[in-house]
Design a protein around this motif. Structure first.
Motif, PDB file in Angstrom:
ATOM      1  N   ILE A 172      29.625 -31.235 -29.429  1.00  0.00           N
ATOM      2  CA  ILE A 172      30.173 -31.685 -30.711  1.00  0.00           C
ATOM      3  C   ILE A 172      30.010 -33.201 -30.862  1.00  0.00           C
ATOM      4  N   GLU A 173      30.243 -33.929 -29.762  1.00  0.00           N
ATOM      5  CA  GLU A 173      30.085 -35.393 -29.812  1.00  0.00           C
ATOM      6  C   GLU A 173      28.626 -35.765 -30.096  1.00  0.00           C
ATOM      7  N   ILE A 174      27.688 -35.049 -29.455  1.00  0.00           N
ATOM      8  CA  ILE A 174      26.252 -35.282 -29.701  1.00  0.00           C
ATOM      9  C   ILE A 174      25.921 -34.973 -31.163  1.00  0.00           C
ATOM     10  N   GLY A 175      26.476 -33.869 -31.664  1.00  0.00           N
ATOM     11  CA  GLY A 175      26.277 -33.503 -33.072  1.00  0.00           C
ATOM     12  C   GLY A 175      26.789 -34.573 -34.010  1.00  0.00           C
ATOM     13  N   ASN A 176      27.957 -35.137 -33.675  1.00  0.00           N
ATOM     14  CA  ASN A 176      28.541 -36.206 -34.505  1.00  0.00           C
ATOM     15  C   ASN A 176      27.660 -37.451 -34.524  1.00  0.00           C
ATOM     16  N   VAL A 177      27.092 -37.785 -33.360  1.00  0.00           N
ATOM     17  CA  VAL A 177      26.222 -38.966 -33.284  1.00  0.00           C
ATOM     18  C   VAL A 177      24.965 -38.738 -34.121  1.00  0.00           C
ATOM     19  N   TYR A 178      24.366 -37.544 -33.990  1.00  0.00           N
ATOM     20  CA  TYR A 178      23.170 -37.235 -34.804  1.00  0.00           C
ATOM     21  C   TYR A 178      23.503 -37.271 -36.297  1.00  0.00           C
ATOM     22  N   SER A 179      24.704 -36.825 -36.634  1.00  0.00           N
ATOM     23  CA  SER A 179      25.143 -36.851 -38.031  1.00  0.00           C
ATOM     24  C   SER A 179      25.216 -38.295 -38.546  1.00  0.00           C
ATOM     25  N   LYS A 181      23.500 -40.692 -37.444  1.00  0.00           N
ATOM     26  CA  LYS A 181      22.113 -41.192 -37.513  1.00  0.00           C
ATOM     27  C   LYS A 181      21.329 -40.535 -38.662  1.00  0.00           C
ATOM     28  N   LYS A 182      22.015 -39.691 -39.423  1.00  0.00           N
ATOM     29  CA  LYS A 182      21.418 -38.941 -40.552  1.00  0.00           C
ATOM     30  C   LYS A 182      20.357 -37.941 -40.081  1.00  0.00           C
ATOM     31  N   LYS A 183      20.467 -37.522 -38.804  1.00  0.00           N
ATOM     32  CA  LYS A 183      19.564 -36.485 -38.279  1.00  0.00           C
ATOM     33  C   LYS A 183      20.301 -35.150 -38.408  1.00  0.00           C
ATOM     34  N   ASN A 184      20.364 -34.661 -39.647  1.00  0.00           N
ATOM     35  CA  ASN A 184      21.244 -33.528 -39.948  1.00  0.00           C
ATOM     36  C   ASN A 184      20.828 -32.226 -39.275  1.00  0.00           C
ATOM     37  N   LYS A 185      19.522 -32.038 -39.106  1.00  0.00           N
ATOM     38  CA  LYS A 185      19.040 -30.798 -38.470  1.00  0.00           C
ATOM     39  C   LYS A 185      19.519 -30.748 -37.010  1.00  0.00           C
ATOM     40  N   ASP A 186      19.329 -31.871 -36.293  1.00  0.00           N
ATOM     41  CA  ASP A 186      19.795 -31.946 -34.902  1.00  0.00           C
ATOM     42  C   ASP A 186      21.317 -31.850 -34.842  1.00  0.00           C
ATOM     43  N   ALA A 187      21.971 -32.506 -35.779  1.00  0.00           N
ATOM     44  CA  ALA A 187      23.446 -32.497 -35.809  1.00  0.00           C
ATOM     45  C   ALA A 187      23.965 -31.066 -35.895  1.00  0.00           C
ATOM     46  N   LEU A 188      23.389 -30.271 -36.786  1.00  0.00           N
ATOM     47  CA  LEU A 188      23.845 -28.888 -36.974  1.00  0.00           C
ATOM     48  C   LEU A 188      23.639 -28.039 -35.725  1.00  0.00           C
ATOM     49  N   ILE A 189      22.498 -28.238 -35.077  1.00  0.00           N
ATOM     50  CA  ILE A 189      22.205 -27.464 -33.857  1.00  0.00           C
ATOM     51  C   ILE A 189      23.316 -27.694 -32.821  1.00  0.00           C
ATOM     52  N   TYR A 190      23.634 -28.972 -32.571  1.00  0.00           N
ATOM     53  CA  TYR A 190      24.609 -29.290 -31.523  1.00  0.00           C
ATOM     54  C   TYR A 190      26.041 -28.971 -31.946  1.00  0.00           C
ATOM     55  N   LEU A 191      26.372 -29.203 -33.213  1.00  0.00           N
ATOM     56  CA  LEU A 191      27.726 -28.876 -33.682  1.00  0.00           C
ATOM     57  C   LEU A 191      27.977 -27.374 -33.598  1.00  0.00           C
ATOM     58  N   ASN A 192      26.973 -26.579 -33.960  1.00  0.00           N
ATOM     59  CA  ASN A 192      27.133 -25.118 -33.878  1.00  0.00           C
ATOM     60  C   ASN A 192      27.265 -24.634 -32.435  1.00  0.00           C
ATOM     61  N   LYS A 193      26.471 -25.223 -31.542  1.00  0.00           N
ATOM     62  CA  LYS A 193      26.585 -24.876 -30.117  1.00  0.00           C
ATOM     63  C   LYS A 193      27.992 -25.190 -29.610  1.00  0.00           C
ATOM     64  N   GLY A 194      28.485 -26.364 -30.005  1.00  0.00           N
ATOM     65  CA  GLY A 194      29.811 -26.794 -29.573  1.00  0.00           C
ATOM     66  C   GLY A 194      30.912 -25.893 -30.095  1.00  0.00           C
ATOM     67  N   LEU A 195      30.845 -25.552 -31.374  1.00  0.00           N
ATOM     68  CA  LEU A 195      31.881 -24.700 -31.963  1.00  0.00           C
ATOM     69  C   LEU A 195      31.845 -23.289 -31.387  1.00  0.00           C
TER      70      LEU A 195
END
Length: 211
Positions: A172-179, A181-195
């Motif tokens: 989730i923290e990695i997803g937040n950082v990508y978010s 950085k406006k790297k939304n595709k990467d952000a979603l991948i990591y946020l979904n894995k975390g959740l």
């Protein structure tokens, strides 16, 4: 003395349960009862743990001055008795208070102390937590390269030791950082894995409250 030590431990354990339930006044009451017995019997190790737990409660209540006072008291005792694992834990808890205060320079200093000691004693869970918190500090500071480097270090160790709760937080923290950085595709991948992992471990509420 053995009986009193048992009583002190019981009060401490009751405090932990109330803390877990979010009932901080009752947690504090029990920790203070434990502390009184620990000081009467001269149980330095037990007293240090209790001071540290009291610091955590004050931190959660937003009383950062008292939190730091108790964490530093615990640290001093742990240094006197040479308990390196507890010294590392104190530095970690001190860093958390500094993060709350947005005092990132002191937070980083404490967290690096925690990391060094955890590495020295081979405490993998402690190393992972230190990397994670260092990542949070850099993320809050908008230093995304260092944030991700530390977050991925934490994630690797959490995978090695099978710490799913830690993995969920790191994803989730990695997803937040990508978010950020406006790297939304990467952000979603990591946020979904975390959740997904947070739901699996039953810690979804704790984690979503933090983010």
């Amino acid at each position: 003395t053995g009986n009193k030590k048992g009583m002190a431990d019981s009060y401490n354990n009751i405090g932990l349960i109330y803390d877990d339930q979010g009932n901080y006044p009752e947690a504090l009451k029990n920790y203070l009862a434990s502390l009184k017995i620990g000081e009467e019997t001269g149980d330095k190790a037990g007293t240090a743990i209790t001071y540290d737990n009291i610091g955590i409660i004050y931190g959660k209540q937003g009383n950062y001055k008292e939190a730091l006072k108790n964490h530093f008291t615990a640290l001093k005792i742990d240094e006197e008795i040479g308990d390196k694992a507890s010294i590392a834990r104190c530095y970690n808890n001190i860093a958390v208070i500094y993060i709350y205060q947005k005092n990132y320079a002191e937070a980083l200093k404490s967290q690096l102390n925690c990391l060094n000691i955890s590495e020295e004693i081979g405490d993998k869970a402690g190393i992972a937590e230190a990397y994670f918190n260092i990542g949070v500090i850099y993320g809050d500071h908008n230093n995304y390269t260092e944030a991700l480097r530390n977050d991925f270090n934490a994630l690797k160790i959490e995978k090695d030791i099978g710490d799913k709760e830690g993995m969920a937080e790191s994803y989730i923290e990695i997803g937040n950082v990508y978010s950020k950085k406006k790297k939304n595709k990467d952000a979603l991948i990591y946020l979904n894995k975390g959740l997904f992992l947070a739901k699996e471990t039953g810690k979804v509420e704790n984690i979503t409250n933090e983010y």
